[in-house]
Scaffold this active site. Structure first.
Site, PDB file in Angstrom:
ATOM      1  N   HIS A  90       0.829  -1.209   0.000  1.00 15.59           N
ATOM      2  CA  HIS A  90       0.000   0.000   0.000  1.00 15.59           C
ATOM      3  C   HIS A  90       0.862   1.257   0.000  1.00 15.59           C
ATOM      4  CE1 HIS A  90      -3.734  -2.217   0.209  1.00 15.59           C
ATOM      5  NE2 HIS A  90      -3.106  -3.049   1.022  1.00 15.59           N
ATOM      6  N   GLY A 126      -6.098 -15.917  -7.430  1.00 12.76           N
ATOM      7  CA  GLY A 126      -6.772 -15.198  -6.346  1.00 12.76           C
ATOM      8  C   GLY A 126      -6.118 -15.391  -4.996  1.00 12.76           C
ATOM      9  N   GLY A 157      -3.169 -13.705  -4.138  1.00 13.86           N
ATOM     10  CA  GLY A 157      -2.308 -12.572  -3.821  1.00 13.86           C
ATOM     11  C   GLY A 157      -0.923 -12.698  -4.423  1.00 13.86           C
ATOM     12  N   SER A 208      -0.519 -12.294  -7.719  1.00  9.20           N
ATOM     13  CA  SER A 208      -0.631 -11.543  -8.978  1.00  9.20           C
ATOM     14  C   SER A 208      -0.873 -12.422 -10.193  1.00  9.20           C
ATOM     15  CB  SER A 208       0.605 -10.650  -9.198  1.00  9.20           C
ATOM     16  OG  SER A 208       0.669  -9.697  -8.187  1.00  9.20           O
ATOM     17  N   SER A 209      -1.784 -13.376 -10.039  1.00 10.49           N
ATOM     18  CA  SER A 209      -2.143 -14.190 -11.204  1.00 10.49           C
ATOM     19  C   SER A 209      -2.795 -13.322 -12.281  1.00 10.49           C
ATOM     20  CB  SER A 209      -3.084 -15.325 -10.798  1.00 10.49           C
ATOM     21  OG  SER A 209      -4.236 -14.820 -10.151  1.00 10.49           O
ATOM     22  N   ASP A 219       2.498  -4.885  -9.239  1.00  5.50           N
ATOM     23  CA  ASP A 219       2.367  -6.285  -9.665  1.00  5.50           C
ATOM     24  C   ASP A 219       2.805  -6.459 -11.122  1.00  5.50           C
ATOM     25  OD1 ASP A 219       1.191  -6.238  -7.212  1.00  5.50           O
ATOM     26  OD2 ASP A 219      -0.845  -6.591  -7.943  1.00  5.50           O
TER      27      ASP A 219
HETATM   28  C1  GLA Z   1      -2.389  -5.039  -4.941  1.00  4.66           C
HETATM   29  C2  GLA Z   1      -2.246  -3.946  -5.999  1.00  4.66           C
HETATM   30  C3  GLA Z   1      -0.841  -3.338  -5.943  1.00  4.66           C
HETATM   31  C4  GLA Z   1      -0.487  -2.886  -4.537  1.00  4.66           C
HETATM   32  C5  GLA Z   1      -0.778  -4.001  -3.523  1.00  4.66           C
HETATM   33  C6  GLA Z   1      -0.593  -3.522  -2.118  1.00  4.66           C
HETATM   34  O1  GLA Z   1      -1.551  -6.109  -5.215  1.00  4.66           O
HETATM   35  O2  GLA Z   1      -2.485  -4.471  -7.283  1.00  4.66           O
HETATM   36  O3  GLA Z   1      -0.759  -2.265  -6.853  1.00  4.66           O
HETATM   37  O4  GLA Z   1      -1.164  -1.698  -4.211  1.00  4.66           O
HETATM   38  O5  GLA Z   1      -2.091  -4.502  -3.654  1.00  4.66           O
HETATM   39  O6  GLA Z   1       0.733  -3.186  -1.896  1.00  4.66           O
END
Ligand code: GLA
Length: 356
Positions: free
Chosen positions: A24, A108, A110, A112-113, A157
């Site tokens: 974040h 899904g 976390g 980044s699929s 990501d």
């Molecule tokens: C998700 C968003 C990213 C980033 C993270 C938190 O993965 O796609 O851009 O903000 O949350 O760090």
């Protein structure tokens, strides 16, 4: 007249990512430290026809999309096809694509699929002519993600998937989008463990958090230019906590990169643990399941530190450990970023068509 020869096959491979620290912060132009991982999405296909026809090894329904007219994200089914449509919306390709999507990434979770799918689709559609600059490709895929999901995500990501460097984490300054590879120390594992809770970004408070940070910046100025403690000027306690997380997290990312460079895994792990506490208490994006898992891993012999990774609200925890300390989860390797090849010979050998 002879029939047109079949277009050459295209192969595109895009890795997922795990974020070691710095969550974040990307949406404020702050610092992040992700790495591209060996779990990846691959597309094999041919560029032809007036539409997109992709099957998937994890989804029962194919993605069937006309290139024109551009559909709105709300009408694209099944859900995964929306991310494909997001890329075609942003790219406006002149030709279609027929092929298969295969992935070793958990969907899904976390990792980044969706970013990996977007990058693979963009490269499969348009890897040539000429190499894509990292940032342009990542930005296009970030816009595709926003279009498809309605979530105002940052660029971490997609840029991690594009710009990964084997054996390295990536220190990214999300203002200038400079990517500085940071070597991972010898003798450590990076392990990703699923909390068992699915991560639901669109249904989560991600957009709300982003709005809170924007409100904090409206009062204080850009957080990336401020230092820990400056948030004290905010009267509103929730906004103050949100800003406190971002300001302290930027410092932790910097310190963690320094610790990794000097081979101090214990110091890096302690910063990861502090990051989790901040995401839990100040940014409030953790869950009881994530907290319990982080606590359990933190108390396990050989674990330097653990934290939730990515947006939070469920999904995975990342741990930095002594080699071989954990047997659960995915031991992830840091790999090079996405590649694509468009000739039969290159596709067969898996060689890259893009240079860095
Ligand atoms: C998700 C968003 C990213 C980033 C993270 C938190 O993965 O796609 O851009 O903000 O949350 O760090």
């Amino acid at each position: 007249m002879a029939a047109d020869p079949a277009p050459p096959p295209v192969l595109a491979v895009a890795p997922g990512r795990v974020n070691l620290i710095g969550d974040h912060t990307d949406t404020t132009g702050g610092l992040v430290l992700p790495m591209a991982i060996h779990l990846a999405t691959t597309i094999r296909g041919r560029r032809r026809g007036p539409s997109i026809r992709l099957t998937s090894d994890t989804e029962p329904e194919p993605a069937l999309l006309a290139l024109t007219p551009d559909p709105g994200p709300g009408v694209v089914v099944p859900d995964w096809a929306r991310y494909v449509a997001g890329v075609t919306h942003e790219l406006g390709p002149a030709h279609g694509l027929e092929g298969e999507v295969a992935t070793t990434l958990p969907v899904g979770a976390g990792l980044s699929s969706s970013a990996a799918l977007e990058v693979a689709v963009a490269l499969a559609l348009d890897a040539e002519p000429g190499p894509w600059p990292h940032v342009a490709l990542a930005r296009l895929c970030q816009r595709a993600e926003q279009w498809a999901s309605g979530v105002p995500c940052g660029i971490m990501d997609q840029l991690a998937s594009v710009a990964g460097v084997a054996g390295h984490a990536l220190l990214i300054d999300c203002t200038g989008l400079l990517v500085e590879p940071v070597p991972l120390p010898e003798g450590v594992d990076v392990v990703v463990v699923h909390s068992g809770e699915p991560r639901r970004l669109a249904g989560s408070a991600y957009a709300q958090r982003r709005a809170e940070v924007t409100a904090a910046e409206a009062a204080l100025g850009p957080l990336r230019l401020l230092a820990p403690g400056d948030e004290a000027a905010l009267a509103e306690p929730v906004l103050r906590r949100r800003a406190r997380h971002v300001l302290a997290e930027n410092e932790r990312v910097r310190a963690c990169a320094t610790a990794l460079r000097s081979g101090d895994a214990a110091a890096a792990g302690a910063l990861m643990a502090a990051s989790h506490a901040s995401l839990r208490d100040d940014f409030e994006v953790s869950t009881p399941a994530l907290d319990a898992l982080v606590e359990h891993l933190g108390a396990t012999a050989g674990v330097h530190g653990a934290r939730l990774t990515g947006a939070g609200f469920g999904g995975c925890v990342v741990a930095l450990t002594e080699r071989g300390a954990l047997h659960d989860g995915w031991k992830v390797r840091a790999v090079d970023g996405a590649v694509a090849a468009t000739t039969a010979a290159r596709a067969a050998s898996g060689a890259t068509a893009r240079s860095r």
